[in-house]
Design an enzyme around this catalytic site. Structure first.
Site, PDB file in Angstrom:
ATOM      1  CE  LYS A   1      51.806  45.809  82.166  1.00 26.22           C
ATOM      2  NZ  LYS A   1      52.016  44.468  82.756  1.00 26.22           N
TER       3      LYS A   1
ATOM      4  CB  SER B   1      55.548  52.192  84.155  1.00 26.41           C
ATOM      5  OG  SER B   1      54.601  52.695  85.084  1.00 26.41           O
TER       6      SER B   1
END
Length: 333
Positions: free
Chosen positions: A54, A309
């Site tokens: 992110k 992720s």
């Protein structure tokens, strides 16, 4: 679909140059599997400074704010990883950060966000609740909104993950990415298809929060209620709907979206830890679950990149998962 809303290769390359030195070019770690005809590599985004991909999109967006916008501060809504990305990026540029988080966000993510200097506002579990609260605070105090996924600069930043995959594994033929709001999947797919249109890109999400698959296969954007999406252990994949811009990119560049079970995610967490020496959060293990348990849905492939992720897992949850016996599903790779 409006082509002018789709990002160009130049946009991804500009984002890559912009985030260099802040976000890390993460490695591809070989995952040894008993399949002599295929090689599987894990894109280890848990090695980012905030433990998640992110940071890529958050910094790409915040780095382009004007001095006046930075002086007003930034705000976002997130269950944890985007929160940390915004807090980290805001600290780099010297801006105040306010984060609206759900009450059920993992404590490890709340603490990490606060440690980066952000102000945290808690609301209910629904993603719609935190978005509404963030918009209210933005209107009241003038904070600049940094959306978690439905934004071209966020998508461009996340797509740098795809550029790195192609750079490091030029003969890749299949890329697996988790999908929630769609920032990572849409950006990665678009960036990769611009460079190598023959590479298949497939999204992976929990079957308990399969709104993205329903949207993709049905050809229209759908939303699932919070009481359904919050059932999954994958706290980062509980978003109730894809973003509109994300859906446009996904329809243009993604080949399919498949789902995995909770047992498969937990087993994938153990596999990544034991076999790849990587520590994933549940959301980060979802794409690995696909290659471990859904091989026949993914064939053909020879060189696979699987995006892990994030690695921001609660210690107690990790302990619980590691203590479990083998999953009732058997690995089919």
């Amino acid at each position: 679909m409006t082509d002018s809303r789709l990002l160009t290769l130049d946009a991804f390359r500009a984002a890559q140059a912009r985030i260099r030195g802040v976000a890390v070019h993460t490695p591809l770690v070989r995952l040894p599997l008993p399949d002599p005809d295929a090689e599987v590599y894990i894109k280890a985004e848990g090695l980012q400074p905030i433990g998640s991909f992110k940071l890529r999109g958050a910094y790409n967006k915040i780095a382009q704010l004007t001095p006046e916008e930075r002086s007003r501060g930034v705000i976002t809504y997130s269950s944890g990883n985007h929160a940390q990305g915004v807090a980290y990026a805001a600290r780099v540029v010297g801006a105040k950060a306010v984060i609206v988080m759900p009450s059920n966000a993992p404590e490890i993510k709340k603490r990490a966000t606060a440690a980066l200097g952000a102000e945290i506002v808690e609301v209910g579990a629904a993603s719609a609740d935190r978005k509404k609260k963030a918009e209210e605070l933005s209107a009241e105090f003038g904070y600049v909104m940094i959306p978690p996924y439905d934004d071209l600069q966020i998508i461009a930043g996340q797509g740098t993950c795809g550029l790195e995959i192609v750079e490091d594994l030029p003969d890749v033929d299949l890329v697996l990415s988790p999908v929630s709001g769609g920032g990572l999947l849409s950006g990665t797919a678009a960036a990769i298809k611009h460079l190598k249109p023959e590479v298949r890109v497939i999204g992976v999400e929990p079957e308990l929060a399969a709104d993205a698959q329903e949207s993709f296969r049905g050809g229209r954007l759908v939303s699932w209620p919070a009481e359904m999406t919050t059932r999954t252990i994958c706290d980062g994949l509980r978003t109730q709907s894809l973003g509109e811009l994300n859906f446009e990119h996904i329809r243009a560049y993604v080949d399919d979206i498949i789902t995995v079970s909770e047992a498969e995610v937990r087993a994938a967490m153990r596999t990544l830890l034991h076999d790849a020496r990587l520590t994933p959060e549940p959301s980060g293990a979802a794409a690995a679950a696909a290659i471990l348990f859904h091989r026949t849905e993914l064939l053909p492939f020879q060189r696979v990149a699987v995006i892990m992720s994030g690695g921001n897992v609660e210690p107690e949850l990790l302990k619980e998962v590691l203590a479990e016996t083998e999953s009732p599903v058997s690995r089919r790779v």
